[in-house]
Design a protein around this motif. Sequence first.
Motif, mmCIF file in Angstrom:
data_model
loop_
_atom_site.group_PDB
_atom_site.id
_atom_site.type_symbol
_atom_site.label_atom_id
_atom_site.label_comp_id
_atom_site.label_asym_id
_atom_site.label_seq_id
_atom_site.Cartn_x
_atom_site.Cartn_y
_atom_site.Cartn_z
ATOM 1 N N LYS A 91 0.836 -1.216 0.000
ATOM 2 C CA LYS A 91 0.000 0.000 0.000
ATOM 3 C C LYS A 91 0.865 1.259 0.000
ATOM 4 O O LYS A 91 0.619 2.202 -0.753
ATOM 5 C CB LYS A 91 -0.915 -0.038 1.232
ATOM 6 N N ALA A 92 1.901 1.251 0.836
ATOM 7 C CA ALA A 92 2.776 2.430 0.942
ATOM 8 C C ALA A 92 3.522 2.699 -0.367
ATOM 9 O O ALA A 92 3.969 3.815 -0.613
ATOM 10 C CB ALA A 92 3.773 2.242 2.083
ATOM 11 N N ASN A 93 3.647 1.662 -1.206
ATOM 12 C CA ASN A 93 4.347 1.830 -2.474
ATOM 13 C C ASN A 93 3.383 1.977 -3.653
ATOM 14 O O ASN A 93 3.752 1.727 -4.797
ATOM 15 C CB ASN A 93 5.326 0.675 -2.697
ATOM 16 N N GLY A 94 2.157 2.338 -3.343
ATOM 17 C CA GLY A 94 1.231 2.727 -4.404
ATOM 18 C C GLY A 94 0.283 1.659 -4.905
ATOM 19 O O GLY A 94 -0.517 1.913 -5.806
ATOM 20 N N ALA A 95 0.353 0.449 -4.327
ATOM 21 C CA ALA A 95 -0.564 -0.598 -4.792
ATOM 22 C C ALA A 95 -1.965 -0.380 -4.227
ATOM 23 O O ALA A 95 -2.136 0.219 -3.164
ATOM 24 C CB ALA A 95 -0.052 -1.976 -4.367
#
Length: 252
Positions: free
Chosen positions: A215-219
């Motif tokens: 999530k933190a990497n944009g997923a």
Amino acid sequence: MKHSDSNNQIEAFKSAINKSKKIVGFTGAGISTESGIPDYRSKGGIWDKFQPVYFEEFISDEGKRTLYWQRKQELWKDLSIALPNKGHLFFKELYDKGILAGLITQNIDGLHEKSGLPKDIIVNLHGTNLEVRCLDCGFTVPSEDVFDGLDLEQGNPLCPECKGLFKPDTISFGQQLRGEDLDRANDLAISCDLMVVVGSTLVVQPASSIPSIAKANGAILAIITLSETPIDNHADFIFHLKMDAFINLIQS
Ligand SMILES: [Zn+2]
């Protein structure tokens, strides 16, 4: 963006799947209960009834080693006949469409392998019961080669290559997760565009931090699990359902 209306939510989830090019699955015990595999960590599970054998005890104590093998032998009776269910096949279908980049699992039952997913895209964070490995030289054999006809009264299984200690290739209590597996899981989390979590309560660290990394990497993060998780608030999609009920919804 949260999708609250359940019909809209299902449609939006399907659309997210169709738009994704790199999906990663993350699964826990809940995906396998429909295959007759009990959730060992839940109340009334096997670890509730028995004292666990810690890794150190396995190494140092012949009697504890026998106890460990007895339990694994008991478990193998269930595992060897268990079949993948709709949840496992959901991920196999994504793979067949060319959009599943990897599958990270906390399970040791080997059902993702049995569903037909290639071994090299699966990260078994807690190891696997499908194989037995020598703790000394790393020689590995399929579990059935050891369990078929295993008689523990003749002694605990030893490596045929070096006579070292054989052990089912799972991570025991008191044993670290493998660094290379955590690294692969992290890489998948960082690079995916959609992570689908199924059947994990996301409370066992460090494995449970992986969806947050995605999530933190944009997923986009989707969580399909019966009970609440500590990161429900961060997810784009939340379905508090058993996986088979969820599959029925997306197929209807
Ligand atoms: Zn060996």
